[in-house]
Scaffold this active site. Structure first.
Site, PDB file in Angstrom:
ATOM      1  N   LYS A  40       0.838  -1.200   0.000  1.00 42.74           N
ATOM      2  CA  LYS A  40       0.000   0.000   0.000  1.00 42.74           C
ATOM      3  C   LYS A  40       0.871   1.246   0.000  1.00 42.74           C
ATOM      4  O   LYS A  40       2.068   1.195   0.278  1.00 42.74           O
ATOM      5  CB  LYS A  40      -0.932   0.000   1.216  1.00 42.74           C
ATOM      6  CG  LYS A  40      -0.205   0.006   2.552  1.00 42.74           C
ATOM      7  CD  LYS A  40      -1.189  -0.044   3.715  1.00 42.74           C
ATOM      8  CE  LYS A  40      -0.442  -0.040   5.046  1.00 42.74           C
ATOM      9  NZ  LYS A  40      -1.360   0.008   6.196  1.00 42.74           N
ATOM     10  N   ARG A 134     -10.258   1.241  14.879  1.00 43.73           N
ATOM     11  CA  ARG A 134     -10.479   1.863  13.565  1.00 43.73           C
ATOM     12  C   ARG A 134     -11.665   1.182  12.877  1.00 43.73           C
ATOM     13  O   ARG A 134     -12.808   1.618  13.010  1.00 43.73           O
ATOM     14  CB  ARG A 134      -9.210   1.767  12.713  1.00 43.73           C
ATOM     15  CG  ARG A 134      -8.017   2.503  13.307  1.00 43.73           C
ATOM     16  CD  ARG A 134      -6.831   2.569  12.368  1.00 43.73           C
ATOM     17  NE  ARG A 134      -6.410   1.263  11.862  1.00 43.73           N
ATOM     18  CZ  ARG A 134      -5.275   1.037  11.219  1.00 43.73           C
ATOM     19  NH1 ARG A 134      -4.446   2.044  10.968  1.00 43.73           N
ATOM     20  NH2 ARG A 134      -4.941  -0.175  10.803  1.00 43.73           N
ATOM     21  N   TYR A 263      13.703  31.650   2.091  1.00 42.38           N
ATOM     22  CA  TYR A 263      12.569  32.461   2.538  1.00 42.38           C
ATOM     23  C   TYR A 263      12.722  32.894   3.992  1.00 42.38           C
ATOM     24  O   TYR A 263      13.137  32.125   4.848  1.00 42.38           O
ATOM     25  CB  TYR A 263      11.267  31.673   2.387  1.00 42.38           C
ATOM     26  CG  TYR A 263      10.830  31.487   0.960  1.00 42.38           C
ATOM     27  CD1 TYR A 263      10.365  32.561   0.204  1.00 42.38           C
ATOM     28  CD2 TYR A 263      10.882  30.229   0.360  1.00 42.38           C
ATOM     29  CE1 TYR A 263       9.964  32.387  -1.105  1.00 42.38           C
ATOM     30  CE2 TYR A 263      10.482  30.045  -0.955  1.00 42.38           C
ATOM     31  CZ  TYR A 263      10.025  31.128  -1.685  1.00 42.38           C
ATOM     32  OH  TYR A 263       9.633  30.947  -2.980  1.00 42.38           O
ATOM     33  N   MET A 310       9.830  24.814  -1.894  1.00 43.34           N
ATOM     34  CA  MET A 310       8.993  23.838  -2.571  1.00 43.34           C
ATOM     35  C   MET A 310       9.817  22.890  -3.440  1.00 43.34           C
ATOM     36  O   MET A 310       9.580  21.674  -3.450  1.00 43.34           O
ATOM     37  CB  MET A 310       7.927  24.532  -3.426  1.00 43.34           C
ATOM     38  CG  MET A 310       6.994  23.550  -4.127  1.00 43.34           C
ATOM     39  SD  MET A 310       5.748  24.360  -5.154  1.00 43.34           S
ATOM     40  CE  MET A 310       4.688  25.088  -3.909  1.00 43.34           C
TER      41      MET A 310
END
Length: 368
Positions: A40, A134, A263, A310
């Site tokens: 998965k 769950r 940044y 990014m």
């Protein structure tokens, strides 16, 4: 998602490591217990199709996925006759699609079985919530009612029953034992034992091999990663990590005192120093919290400075390097190693998340 084949950032997957982890696990299993490879989430970031091929070559008897789309991707890739189980919830309206593709589905609600219109037999695995909280039925009455409903429909087959342990990766076993006892109570309440009874994930299969039942679901440890740091020294064999993450310096420059990078100008040089820009960022799964983490350059540690962008990240170099020099983010370089566990510890998370975050924008290269 577009894969960046024309960018010098890549993941290497060591197929030999995956095969060795599977073989070592199989060697300690009873002969009548199957190993299912859990692939998965793009095989925990390792690449679902190639990992599935490798696992099958190593002797895996089937596959477990989280969603129906992953199962269909395996069928489309040529795994036509292999056992595939969807562990997560599947929409009722997609049951027929699963049935026609011979994909086994998890069922955990009685009402899901009502008014199904099937064009082919559907194989069902009943999920028991023994304490994970769950998905799953929780009582013997539910189990018997679902068994009766399935028995009345010749298009339905109760192929399996299973549960998932919440604390199998811990050395303290009292909660694990409670879950196992609850599961066994529900299992013995059934009139007929399904073909597959399975409870063991990687941690349980490594530490509690006696509860293998008919199959184990081998996930994180197939990729050479320990289910938790707590049990790292208690493993029956050494796990071989399969994933390494590399990039190259695309720009190298010297900063003067007072120069800032990235940044927010959160990093400012206090002396003359060499830095390099790497073509990888949080859009690839190298999240902003990696700022301050170290990578390897020619076997030496180099810190990530400033904010991760990014698409780009900046590191401080121990000395001047040539543009194009290789950088190891996860892996070994000149005898020094940075592991997914190292990254997980720095990020205050688990190794599962570290590799799952690495998305398909980074190409995978399969070796050995």
């Amino acid at each position: 998602m577009v894969t960046g084949w024309h960018r010098p950032t890549w993941i290497e997957i060591d197929r030999a490591a995956i095969r060795e982890n599977i073989k070592n696990e199989q060697n300690k299993l009873p002969e009548n217990v199957d190993l299912w490879a859990v692939v998965k989430a793009n095989a925990y970031g390792h690449g679902i199709i190639e990992v599935a091929r490798t696992a099958k070559e190593a002797g895996a008897k089937g596959f477990c996925v989280a969603i129906l789309d992953e199962a269909l991707a395996l069928r489309e890739a040529g795994f036509q006759d292999d056992f595939i189980l969807v562990l997560g919830a599947t929409r009722k309206e997609d049951a027929n699609l699963a049935a026609k593709n011979h994909i086994s589905l998890t069922v955990f609600r009685e009402d899901w079985l009502e008014d199904l219109t099937l064009e082919a037999p559907l194989r069902i695995h009943l999920k028991v919530d023994s304490g994970m909280g769950r998905l799953g039925i929780r009582t013997t009455d539910e189990a018997r009612r679902i068994e009766t409903t399935i028995a009345k429909d010749n298009q339905l087959q109760l192929e399996g029953i299973y549960t998932h342990f919440a604390t199998a990766d811990q050395l303290e076993t009292s909660y694990f034992e409670q879950q196992l006892a609850k599961f066994q109570t529900i299992l013995t309440s059934l009139k007929n034992r399904p073909t597959y009874v399975h409870t063991a994930n990687s941690a349980a299969s490594l530490l509690q091999p006696q509860i293998g039942f008919d199959a184990i679901r081998f996930g994180i440890s197939m990729y050479g990663l320990t289910p938790s740091t707590e049990i790292k020294t208690s493993l029956p064999f050494e796990l071989k990590p399969a994933l390494a993450l590399y990039t190259e310096m695309v720009h190298v420059k010297e900063l003067a005192p007072g120069d800032s990078v990235s940044y927010g100008a959160t990093y400012t040089a206090t002396e003359r120093e060499w830095v390099a820009t790497l073509p990888i960022g949080y859009a690839d799964g190298l999240i902003r919290h990696y700022s301050g983490f170290h990578v390897l350059v020619d076997g030496e540690l180099a810190p990530i400075i400033g904010r991760v962008c990014m698409d780009q990240t900046i590191i401080k170099l121990p000395r001047e390097f040539q543009t194009g020099s290789k950088v190891t983010i996860i892996g070994t370089d000149h005898g020094n190693t940075i592991t997914a566990d190292d990254a997980a510890h720095y990020l205050d998370t688990i190794n599962y998340e570290v590799t799952c975050l690495l998305n398909e924008r980074i190409p995978r290269k399969y070796i050995h």
